[in-house]
Design an enzyme around this catalytic site. Structure first.
Site, PDB file in Angstrom:
ATOM      1  CD  GLU A 168      10.360   1.578  10.156  1.00 27.65           C
ATOM      2  OE1 GLU A 168      10.195   2.572   9.430  1.00 27.65           O
ATOM      3  OE2 GLU A 168      10.278   0.408   9.745  1.00 27.65           O
ATOM      4  NE  ARG A 212       6.938   4.082   0.397  1.00 28.92           N
ATOM      5  CZ  ARG A 212       6.699   4.882   1.441  1.00 28.92           C
ATOM      6  NH1 ARG A 212       7.675   5.185   2.281  1.00 28.92           N
ATOM      7  NH2 ARG A 212       5.510   5.388   1.652  1.00 28.92           N
ATOM      8  CG  LEU A 214       8.451   2.217   4.551  1.00 29.97           C
ATOM      9  CD1 LEU A 214       8.224   1.029   3.619  1.00 29.97           C
ATOM     10  CD2 LEU A 214       7.140   2.921   4.842  1.00 29.97           C
ATOM     11  CE1 TYR A 216       1.177  -0.287   4.359  1.00 29.23           C
ATOM     12  CE2 TYR A 216       0.113   1.857   4.377  1.00 29.23           C
ATOM     13  CZ  TYR A 216       0.945   0.936   4.968  1.00 29.23           C
ATOM     14  OH  TYR A 216       1.556   1.234   6.160  1.00 29.23           O
ATOM     15  CG  HIS A 271       0.198 -20.814   2.649  1.00 24.63           C
ATOM     16  ND1 HIS A 271      -0.948 -21.476   3.014  1.00 24.63           N
ATOM     17  CD2 HIS A 271       0.665 -20.233   3.782  1.00 24.63           C
ATOM     18  CE1 HIS A 271      -1.166 -21.299   4.311  1.00 24.63           C
ATOM     19  NE2 HIS A 271      -0.201 -20.552   4.800  1.00 24.63           N
ATOM     20  CE  LYS A 316       3.187   3.140   3.105  1.00 28.45           C
ATOM     21  NZ  LYS A 316       3.355   3.198   4.557  1.00 28.45           N
ATOM     22  NE  ARG A 322      -6.223 -19.144   4.433  1.00 30.28           N
ATOM     23  CZ  ARG A 322      -5.242 -19.869   4.949  1.00 30.28           C
ATOM     24  NH1 ARG A 322      -5.127 -21.134   4.627  1.00 30.28           N
ATOM     25  NH2 ARG A 322      -4.377 -19.330   5.788  1.00 30.28           N
TER      26      ARG A 322
HETATM   27  N1  PLP Z   1       7.874   3.618   8.849  1.00 26.36           N
HETATM   28  C1  PLP Z   1       6.770   2.864   8.813  1.00 26.36           C
HETATM   29  C2  PLP Z   1       6.788   1.514   9.429  1.00 26.36           C
HETATM   30  C3  PLP Z   1       5.604   3.354   8.201  1.00 26.36           C
HETATM   31  O1  PLP Z   1       4.507   2.598   8.161  1.00 26.36           O
HETATM   32  C4  PLP Z   1       5.612   4.659   7.650  1.00 26.36           C
HETATM   33  C5  PLP Z   1       4.428   5.205   7.026  1.00 26.36           C
HETATM   34  O2  PLP Z   1       3.365   4.654   7.037  1.00 26.36           O
HETATM   35  C6  PLP Z   1       6.787   5.398   7.727  1.00 26.36           C
HETATM   36  C7  PLP Z   1       7.911   4.850   8.321  1.00 26.36           C
HETATM   37  C8  PLP Z   1       6.856   6.782   7.157  1.00 26.36           C
HETATM   38  O3  PLP Z   1       6.830   6.738   5.747  1.00 26.36           O
HETATM   39  P1  PLP Z   1       6.287   7.942   4.891  1.00 26.36           P
HETATM   40  O4  PLP Z   1       7.129   9.123   5.230  1.00 26.36           O
HETATM   41  O5  PLP Z   1       6.461   7.503   3.487  1.00 26.36           O
HETATM   42  O6  PLP Z   1       4.852   8.152   5.276  1.00 26.36           O
END
Ligand code: PLP
Length: 287
Positions: free
Chosen positions: A180, A52, A205, A33, A102, A147, A100
């Site tokens: 993070e 991304r 991310l 997403y 995997h 993501k 379903r």
């Molecule tokens: N880290 C994670 C785990 C996230 O889910 C997000 C955003 O949803 C971010 C960092 C920040 O990313 P962005 O600046 O692209 O929103």
């Protein structure tokens, strides 16, 4: 005004919008997403988000559902139909609908859902007062650079933060270093005045806001380094802040029970926040 969702080629009233129970996103979290901020009718760093998204799809072998130009047209139509001038657009793509199993289905057709809603990016109260964060163990998998819609550890962490009266949970790896937040990237400013955030490896991310803020830091000439930092270092830092599409640059004033700096939003974080707003207004990376 009723909201409209885009679901696989159709624009549907939001309350009626649904996906098949055999959608692999629903069954396996087999999808990815993006969330993009909209400010004054313009998407913030749309190009970086789409790049991304393409990467996330590629890393898990989901086919792009349509050419980028068509995707952009749908995104604009979703924003237009929902009359969003300031807010966010959510885009979700899953591997398809199949009985379903995997392993990937042979004839998978990528499923696409989009919604848009009005929202003010960056809660002004939190930005002004600074956010509290707690620390939690990082329970996630080894590909946090994708993501993915599989967000269970993230939502558990965020819920823990809510219950503690905090804004965010900073996840901590086995070495005691902050990776993070659950939906934000984590930053500190050291006593020597160096801005520090973790490098964009598989452990985090690579936030689009993170990339924008790096650009802003470079332009402003601040000292910057990408490296891991420990919870102890963060608590002893001069300043801390977090970044994301919906939080922009939000100062952090407390980590667990430790007050960061003097307990007020740090001057450098505030300055970066201001510069980042300027960057957004000027059109971001596309400018
Ligand atoms: N880290 C994670 C785990 C996230 O889910 C997000 C955003 O949803 C971010 C960092 C920040 O990313 P962005 O600046 O692209 O929103």
């Amino acid at each position: 005004m009723s909201r409209i969702a885009y679901v696989n080629g159709r624009y549907i009233p939001h309350r009626e919008a649904s996906v098949h129970i055999d959608d692999r996103g629903y069954q396996f979290a087999d999808g990815v997403y993006e969330v993009i901020a909209i400010e004054r009718d313009r998407m913030v760093d749309e190009g970086l988000h789409l790049k991304r998204l393409e990467r996330s799809l590629g890393e898990i072998g989901i086919a792009a559902p349509m050419p980028e130009a068509a995707l952009k047209a749908v995104m604009r139509e979703v924003i237009r139909r929902n009359r969003v001038h300031d807010g966010i657009i959510y885009i979700q793509m899953t591997r398809g609908v199949a009985p379903r199993d995997h392993a990937f289905p042979g004839d998978a057709e990528t499923q696409v859902v989009m919604t848009a809603r009005r929202a003010k990016p960056a809660n002004p109260k939190t930005a002004a007062e600074g956010a509290r964060v707690i620390t939690v163990p990082d329970l996630r998998w080894a590909r946090c650079d994708i993501k993915s819609i599989a967000l269970l550890p993230n939502i558990l962490g965020k819920q823990q933060a809510r219950e503690a009266g905090a804004y965010e949970a900073w996840q901590v790896d086995r070495d005691g270093n902050v990776t993070e937040g659950t939906s934000t990237n984590a930053w500190i400013v050291t006593k020597a005045g160096e801005v520090v955030t973790r490098a964009a490896t598989n452990a985090i991310l690579n936030g689009v806001t993170r990339l924008g803020v790096i650009r802003v830091i470079e332009r402003a000439g601040f000292r910057f380094v990408e490296r891991p930092f420990s919870v102890g270092e963060a608590k002893a830092a001069r300043e801390a802040f977090l970044t994301s599409t919906t939080s922009y640059v939000t100062p952090v004033v407390r980590i667990d029970d430790s007050i960061v700096g003097d307990g007020k939003p740090g001057p450098l974080a505030q300055e970066l926040g201001k510069f980042y707003r300027g960057y957004v207004e000027a059109g971001g990376q596309d400018a």
